[in-house]
Design an enzyme around this catalytic site. Structure first.
Site, PDB file in Angstrom:
ATOM      1  N   LYS A 130       0.843  -1.207   0.000  1.00 20.38           N
ATOM      2  CA  LYS A 130       0.000   0.000   0.000  1.00 20.38           C
ATOM      3  C   LYS A 130       0.876   1.254   0.000  1.00 20.38           C
ATOM      4  O   LYS A 130       0.626   2.204  -0.745  1.00 20.38           O
ATOM      5  CB  LYS A 130      -0.940  -0.013   1.217  1.00 20.38           C
ATOM      6  CG  LYS A 130      -2.058  -1.029   1.070  1.00 20.38           C
ATOM      7  CD  LYS A 130      -2.819  -1.297   2.358  1.00 20.38           C
ATOM      8  CE  LYS A 130      -3.815  -2.436   2.123  1.00 20.38           C
ATOM      9  NZ  LYS A 130      -4.500  -2.908   3.336  1.00 20.38           N
TER      10      LYS A 130
ATOM     11  N   GLN B 150      -4.472  -1.503   9.544  1.00 19.46           N
ATOM     12  CA  GLN B 150      -4.419  -2.838   8.942  1.00 19.46           C
ATOM     13  C   GLN B 150      -5.073  -3.868   9.879  1.00 19.46           C
ATOM     14  O   GLN B 150      -4.738  -3.933  11.059  1.00 19.46           O
ATOM     15  CB  GLN B 150      -2.956  -3.216   8.649  1.00 19.46           C
ATOM     16  CG  GLN B 150      -2.796  -4.535   7.922  1.00 19.46           C
ATOM     17  CD  GLN B 150      -3.382  -4.516   6.503  1.00 19.46           C
ATOM     18  OE1 GLN B 150      -3.224  -3.546   5.769  1.00 19.46           O
ATOM     19  NE2 GLN B 150      -4.059  -5.579   6.128  1.00 19.46           N
TER      20      GLN B 150
ATOM     21  N   ASP C 101     -10.889   3.216   4.068  1.00 15.10           N
ATOM     22  CA  ASP C 101     -11.221   1.793   3.944  1.00 15.10           C
ATOM     23  C   ASP C 101     -12.737   1.592   3.865  1.00 15.10           C
ATOM     24  O   ASP C 101     -13.197   0.499   3.545  1.00 15.10           O
ATOM     25  CB  ASP C 101     -10.687   1.026   5.170  1.00 15.10           C
ATOM     26  CG  ASP C 101      -9.631   0.002   4.792  1.00 15.10           C
ATOM     27  OD1 ASP C 101      -9.524  -0.303   3.585  1.00 15.10           O
ATOM     28  OD2 ASP C 101      -8.935  -0.492   5.681  1.00 15.10           O
TER      29      ASP C 101
END
Ligand code: NAP
Length: 295
Positions: A54, A98, A121
């Site tokens: 990422k 994460q 997200d």
């Protein structure tokens, strides 16, 4: 006849080129540099590699990227404090924590602490609620990537029988929701299967579009699909080690046999995976524009 292979790698590359141009334009015309922070707690190797990918992608696109790695024993309150710090940091437009988090940390509490305006997200209840209502919001990255794959391949969802295997909060439920929205990228008739579904093959055989996100290697076999189906295989299963010592991956769909029947199919790797990271970048750029009041 063998199916068209829907290359997420190629489609993601095109979108990344578009984003690179958009990021350069934002800087030139508005002095805005989108910023993303990724927060990793612990040393899970898969999570480490996802976060590294990422950050690398963000940097390649010209996005300002910060990576925070915390020890597995980090206290929940310390993580919350860090999120609050980034919520008010003007250089950072998007915050990604994460998952999974260590067991002693309440995942929901952490995700709900992220400012919905920086929730790239798309997991915050404000964004989930907006998605369900069909409002503009950050879409979760994997379902967002699936939408792009279908749209850019010219797959018609309107009126289609879409069957989804898996009902997780990050893939199954949101993609089901997006598929039934009353707009061009939706308008499908949706069936959602899970471990309590009685006769899964009965449903999968009816699918015009079959989206599989169960996490069970090769569970969808040729006898479970009809000719001409479009298959989106989200599953990523480690089934061994390659000669080069890398993880050998398989999807949830028995690719070799199903591709002989399907009209189109995504491979694993190289299908949904590259799209997920790309949609994170797209959401980060969108966040930067929204926070700078740029249309
Ligand atoms: P998850 O949270 O474990 O959910 C799996 C879902 O599949 C559950 O709803 C489960 O049903 C259902 N399921 C499992 N086995 C089944 C079976 N034998 N028959 C019917 N339904 C079954 O998984 P997830 O996070 O959604 O991920 C799914 C897969 O996609 C994993 O392989 C993951 O690695 C992959 N993934 C890939 C990406 C990407 O970017 N490529 C992103 C996210 C996830 P119940 O609810 O009844 O338990």
């Amino acid at each position: 006849m063998s199916a068209q292979i829907i290359s997420g790698t190629e489609i993601a590359k095109t979108i990344r080129e578009e984003l690179t141009r958009e990021v350069a334009e934002l800087k030139d015309l508005h002095g805005v540099v989108p910023g993303l922070v990724t927060i990793l707690v612990g040393e899970d190797p898969a999570s480490q590699s996802y976060v590294a990918a990422k950050n690398k992608t963000a940097k390649n696109l010209g996005i300002h990227s910060e990576q925070v790695t915390l020890p597995a024993e980090t206290a929940e309150q310390d993580l919350l404090d860090l999120i609050h710090k980034y919520n008010s940091d003007p250089k950072i437009n998007g915050i990604l924590v994460q998952l999974p988090l260590p067991r002693h940390i309440d995942e929901a509490k952490i995700l709900f602490a992220i400012d919905p305006e920086k929730d790239v997200d798309g997991f915050h209840p404000v964004n989930v609620g907006k998605m369900v209502l069909g409002e503009q919001c950050f879409l979760p990255c994997t379902p967002h990537g699936i939408l792009e794959l279908l749209q850019r391949t010219g797959v018609e969802t309107s009126g289609a029988e879409v069957v989804i295997v898996g009902r997780s909060n990050i893939v199954g439920k949101p993609i089901a929701n997006l598929m039934l929205q009353k707009r061009d990228s939706g308008n499908a008739t949706v069936t959602l299967c899970h471990t309590r579904t009685k006769d899964m093959a009965f449903h999968t055989r009816r699918a015009d579009i079959l989206i599989v996100a169960a996490g069970v290697a090769n569970m969808i076999t040729a006898d479970m699909v009809k000719a001409g189906v479009v298959v989106i295989d989200v599953g990523v299963n480690r089934i061994g080690v390659t000669d080069a010592g890398k993880a050998k991956l398989a999807g949830d769909v028995a690719f070799d046999e199903v591709k002989e029947i399907a009209a189109a199919i995504t491979p694993v790797p190289g299908g949904v995976g590259p799209m997920t990271i790309t949609m994170l970048m797209k959401n980060t750029v969108q966040a930067a524009k929204q926070q700078a009041n740029i249309a």
